[in-house]
Design an enzyme around this catalytic site. Structure first.
Site, PDB file in Angstrom:
ATOM      1  N   GLU A 121       0.837  -1.206   0.000  1.00  0.00           N
ATOM      2  CA  GLU A 121       0.000   0.000   0.000  1.00  0.00           C
ATOM      3  C   GLU A 121       0.870   1.254   0.000  1.00  0.00           C
ATOM      4  O   GLU A 121       0.814   2.073   0.925  1.00  0.00           O
ATOM      5  CB  GLU A 121      -0.954  -0.003   1.193  1.00  0.00           C
ATOM      6  CG  GLU A 121      -2.039  -1.047   1.057  1.00  0.00           C
ATOM      7  CD  GLU A 121      -3.117  -0.935   2.134  1.00  0.00           C
ATOM      8  OE1 GLU A 121      -2.877  -0.268   3.152  1.00  0.00           O
ATOM      9  OE2 GLU A 121      -4.189  -1.528   1.954  1.00  0.00           O
ATOM     10  N   GLU A 173      -6.540  -7.444  -0.781  1.00  0.00           N
ATOM     11  CA  GLU A 173      -6.975  -7.451   0.620  1.00  0.00           C
ATOM     12  C   GLU A 173      -8.418  -6.988   0.710  1.00  0.00           C
ATOM     13  O   GLU A 173      -8.811  -6.043   0.031  1.00  0.00           O
ATOM     14  CB  GLU A 173      -6.171  -6.454   1.469  1.00  0.00           C
ATOM     15  CG  GLU A 173      -4.729  -6.762   1.683  1.00  0.00           C
ATOM     16  CD  GLU A 173      -4.082  -5.689   2.577  1.00  0.00           C
ATOM     17  OE1 GLU A 173      -4.774  -5.007   3.340  1.00  0.00           O
ATOM     18  OE2 GLU A 173      -2.859  -5.523   2.459  1.00  0.00           O
TER      19      GLU A 173
HETATM   20  C1  GAL Z   1      -4.131  -2.511   5.011  1.00  0.00           C
HETATM   21  C2  GAL Z   1      -2.731  -3.071   5.115  1.00  0.00           C
HETATM   22  C3  GAL Z   1      -2.673  -4.354   5.897  1.00  0.00           C
HETATM   23  C4  GAL Z   1      -3.521  -4.237   7.135  1.00  0.00           C
HETATM   24  C5  GAL Z   1      -4.922  -3.902   6.734  1.00  0.00           C
HETATM   25  C6  GAL Z   1      -5.881  -3.797   7.903  1.00  0.00           C
HETATM   26  O1  GAL Z   1      -4.085  -1.131   4.916  1.00  0.00           O
HETATM   27  O2  GAL Z   1      -2.159  -3.290   3.858  1.00  0.00           O
HETATM   28  O3  GAL Z   1      -1.333  -4.611   6.233  1.00  0.00           O
HETATM   29  O4  GAL Z   1      -2.992  -3.241   7.947  1.00  0.00           O
HETATM   30  O5  GAL Z   1      -4.939  -2.648   6.094  1.00  0.00           O
HETATM   31  O6  GAL Z   1      -7.170  -3.415   7.477  1.00  0.00           O
END
Ligand code: GAL
Length: 705
Positions: A174, A331
């Protein structure tokens, strides 16, 4: 070194089409959806790893992202490396048929590095240096950070070049999530270089920045600073350029990691996880997408009435950023996150529905953050595929069920989302520009207005693509471009040509106002779009937060009004203000051109509830109708994916009640079985119907009634 490679044999660039995570060169398995999560085995003792892979297989997991935050474990000191644990993890995954999206591990620099080189730490606009102790505490422009990070990338790439588990590289994590805006001296130097290449001369910069205002004339490049905390409003073009520069600086960093990877492992595709979601606006992703082999996105739903609309909007935008090619949902969450003010759990059905909305919009991979819920650390209250409660849990059962659903949807992989007949233009530069200080209203929220239009399309059951200003609009019958504020002459010309070519355009308040340097198009608003719309506005009429205005079509406007004069005889007033300062004046207009196209203007904020009443007739005027049966419009989101022979109709129940389709044709690939010729989509349920390409699952007559 267990996985050696021969750089010289691999230096020839592999075409992007061959670098795809679904088909590593050596893999002849049938293509299927990738399914998995971020996997952080370093948080757990070895005994847990075996249990992890057993459960992964049970859940249908095919891929995990590994080593994202592992820098300190892999390189515990400047001259010490420890890869043994990662070798073991990759071998274990491979032995169990699970592929790896391997991170370059550069996202979070270890304490030894920040202790040795505190000058890599970012500086805020008020001059405070951020400390180590969380993550992503590095300056995108720091040459020192880059040296250390690229050394790690090179070491990782060299070591794992030939590991059979590795099917993709995951650059950093990110990029820009926490460090997009850095005001350090490194940033100042890089900003000046960036400005030099944008403007060439100081004269040109002084002109673009209008530095005759407030005595800001620059006589030397070294006098220029990032827009650090100042006594009053910083120069607006300087602010806009700093946003452009900051996005470019991280893009440059992305390229630096990518170049190392492509040099050493040219056959392994490279990605990085974008954050096309919510108010994340710092990174101009449409401008980054070409730099990587496939687009990945992270999405976290925000509670509220437009939760699902926003998810769908982000997925549609990701699809267009990915250039229409399949993309990777890197994610999202199985249930609650840990970083919202109140972190609500997902309700029954939402885990699968959220995932399948992304799939409907072109994702060929569905991954979560993270595999096993952390027992400690800042994210211990963030959900995961294996929750604290363990595999005997609703969440894990839903995870395994989704694995089976994705398997049933295997025929869909590789198909592409079918273009809609309507498009919604989304513009990063306008987003950046309208939310700076010193605007007619500080209440304007660019993304909210765009989302409200998207919600209106959903309410009408009309499919819409979310595109950027560089998209080819000619294939669309209808284009909405809300708050298109920054309109360079070239864009104005393209919109003009679109309408003259028979296209139907709708735009809103505060559009067409400035050029790329944030200079006002003079002669009356909406500036660059004034003639096309056939209207002229002398003054804006923004509304205080608690004020609304009535329109004569029964709708209510908030946030904004305009004092509109009509300047073209082809303009029809679709609605007028009934009260407020503009009472009796036009509120919504539409200019019909002899060539057949039209250009409509909505001068106030109608919100997601009011907009369908205006959008519906505009769409009908453009000949764009819903493809859904009348009775389910608004309750169901429709998205279509197609391949050479089939169309896959994704029907998503947006409501908490069952939705009844009286009659459907086609084969149900996933979802409820048809009964009596019809189909009942349960609350929050999703059905995927396969029909021959060009066919509809809805028998004749339903769709256009
Ligand atoms: C994203 C990140 C992950 C984790 C996740 C939690 O921003 O890439 O590592 O922190 O959020 O929602």
């Amino acid at each position: 070194m267990p996985y050696s490679h021969l750089v010289s044999e691999r230096i020839i660039m592999t075409p992007a089409s061959e670098r795809h995570w679904l088909r590593p060169p050596s893999d002849d398995r049938p293509t299927r959806f990738a399914y998995g999560a971020d996997y952080n085995p370093e948080q757990w003792p070895r005994e847990v790893w075996k249990e992890d892979v057993r459960l992964m297989r049970e859940a249908g997991v095919t891929i995990v992202s590994v080593a994202i935050f592992s820098w300190a474990r892999l390189q515990p000191a400047e001259d010490r490396w420890d890869f043994a644990w990662l070798d073991e993890v990759l071998d274990l995954l491979h032995d169990n048929g699970i592929a790896v999206d391997l991170a370059t591990a550069t996202a979070s620099p270890p304490p030894w590095l920040t202790t040795l080189h505190p000058e890599i730490l970012p500086v805020t606009h008020t001059g405070e240096t951020l400390s180590q102790g969380a993550r992503q505490h590095w300056r995108p422009t720091s040459p020192v950070f880059r040296t250390y990070a690229l050394r790690l990338v090179e070491t990782m790439a060299t070591r794992y070049a030939d590991h059979p588990a590795v099917v993709a590289w995951h650059i950093s994590n990110e990029l820009g999530c926490h460090n997009i805006y850095d005001y350090s001296d490194d940033a100042a130097r890089a900003f000046r270089d960036w400005l030099r290449s944008r403007y060439g001369t100081l004269d040109e910069l002084n002109r673009a920045w209008a530095t005759s205002f407030w005595s800001q004339y620059y006589g030397e490049w070294d006098q220029i600073q990032p827009p650090r905390l100042a006594a009053s409003h910083a120069n607006p073009t300087q602010q806009l350029d700093f946003k452009r520069f900051s996005s470019d600086a991280l893009k440059d960093y992305l390229r630096a990691e990518r170049d190392v990877l492509r040099r050493i492992t040219p056959r392994i595709p490279v990605t990085t996880n974008f954050m096309v979601m919510g108010e994340t606006r710092g990174m101009n992703y449409p401008d980054w997408a070409e730099e990587i082999d496939f687009v990945s996105n992270d999405h976290y739903a925000h509670p509220g009435p437009q939760r699902l609309d926003e998810l769908s909007f982000s997925a549609a935008l990701t699809h267009s950023i990915a250039g229409g090619r399949p993309w990777f949902l890197m994610e999202h969450s199985t249930s609650a996150v840990n970083w919202q003010p109140v972190n609500v759990a997902k309700r029954e059905g939402e885990l699968a529905r959220d995932s399948l909305v992304h799939v409907a919009h072109g994702a060929d991979a569905v991954c979560f953050f993270q595999w096993r819920q952390s027992a400690a650390g800042a994210e211990k209250h963030h959900s995961a595929m294996v929750p604290h409660a363990g595999p005997d849990s609703e969440v894990f059962r839903a995870v395994a069920a989704l694995g089976r659903t994705l398997e049933a949807l295997t025929p869909v992989t590789g198909s592409v989302r079918e273009p809609a007949r309507a498009a919604l233009v989304y513009d990063w530069e306008s987003w950046w520009a309208v939310e700076r200080d010193s605007q007619p209203s500080s209440l304007l929220r660019y993304r909210q207005e765009a989302l409200d239009w998207y919600s209106a399309f959903l309410a009408l059951g009309v499919r819409v693509d979310v595109v950027t200003t560089t998209a080819d609009l000619t294939g669309y019958d209808f284009v909405a471009a809300p708050v298109l504020h920054v309109v360079p002459q070239a864009l104005a010309g393209r919109l003009d040509a679109y309408v003259r070519g028979g296209g139907h355009l709708a735009t809103t308040y505060y559009s067409g106002v400035v050029d790329e340097n944030d200079h006002v198009h003079l002669g009356g608003y909406p500036g660059a779009l004034r003639d096309l719309l056939g209207i002229r506005i002398e003054e804006f009429g923004p509304l205080q937060e608690d004020v609304d205005v009535r329109l004569d079509n029964g709708l209510t406007g908030t946030l904004w009004t305009d004092r509109i004069d009509l300047t073209d005889s082809g303009v029809t007033v679709l609605a007028r203000y009934e009260d407020g300062d503009q009472a009796g004046r036009p509120a919504v207009t539409r200019r019909a051109l002899e060539e057949g196209g039209s250009a409509a203007y909505v001068s106030t904020r109608l919100g997601s509830h009011g907009l369908p009443d205006v959008l519906g007739p505009l769409l009908s005027g453009a000949g764009v109708l819903s493809e859904l049966p009348v009775g389910v419009r608004g309750q169901v989101e429709l998205t279509v994916r197609t391949d050479d022979s089939h169309a896959y109709w994704f029907l998503v129940n947006r409501t908490d009640e069952p939705v009844v389709f009286e009659a459907v044709d086609g084969e149900v690939l996933s979802g409820p079985s048809p009964a009596g010729g019809g189909l009942v989509l349960p609350s929050r349920g999703v059905a995927v119907l396969r029909v021959a390409s060009g066919a509809t699952p809805f028998p004749h007559g339903q769709a256009t009634a």
